[in-house]
Design a protein around this motif. Structure first.
Motif: not given
Length: 178
Positions: A100-120
């Motif tokens: 499950f580690v690859p999925v955990m990594f990808e979801m972490t990056v996905f959420f951080a990147a997309h929510l950062m753009v929205i927050t900005f």
């Protein structure tokens, strides 16, 4: 509707702009905004802006993505529909975690990147169809503009900014809606 005056000091070199910002702060003039065609490193510190807290948001958004991934994989692969895939046991989450580690990594990056753009965009008050607030179109190409509130003698301030290396100094009536 109130009106107040601001000075637009226009520069054609980023180093001259940095020196002018330092001189302006030393003279205790209030800098409203600085418009640049590219990021000028150290400008935020020279202007005296507080450090951003957006890195804290990135961390929290990453944790949200990691938590969502763990919850999702546990519910899908262990609780709801356990399957024997490649001989891996499906009795507990921790036995399957290496897969499950690859999925955990990808979801972490996905959420951080997309929510950062929205927050900005929300923090910067940028949204679709918003009218541009750029006071001079040259600041998107090769000029730098420092917007300073007029306080005190207007003529003294104009000469002050000409002495800082400004290629052009304008006094503008700025309209604010209340």
């Amino acid at each position: 509707m109130d009106t107040n005056k601001v000075i637009y000091a226009i520069y054609n070199d980023d180093e001259v702009l940095m020196d002018a910002v330092k001189q302006t702060r030393a003279a205790h003039h209030h800098i409203e905004e600085v418009y640049t065609p590219f990021p000028v490193h150290g400008l935020d510190k020279a202007m005296g802006l507080a450090p951003t807290r957006i890195a804290i948001c990135a961390f929290l958004f990453g944790l949200t993505g990691l938590s969502t991934a763990i919850w999702m994989m546990n519910n899908i692969m262990i609780v709801d529909w356990p399957q024997d895939i490649g001989g891996k046991p499906s009795f507990s989450y921790y036995q399957n975690m290496p897969a499950f580690v690859p999925v955990m990594f990808e979801m972490t990056v996905f959420f951080a990147a997309h929510l950062m753009v929205i927050t900005f965009y929300l923090r910067s008050k940028l949204w679709p169809f918003k009218k541009a607030e750029n006071p001079d179109v040259r600041t998107t190409d090769d000029h730098f503009l420092m917007e300073v509130s007029v306080a005190g003698n207007e003529d003294d301030m104009v000469s002050f900014f000409k002495n800082t290396g400004a290629v052009e100094v304008k006094v503008i009536e700025k309209h604010e809606k209340h």
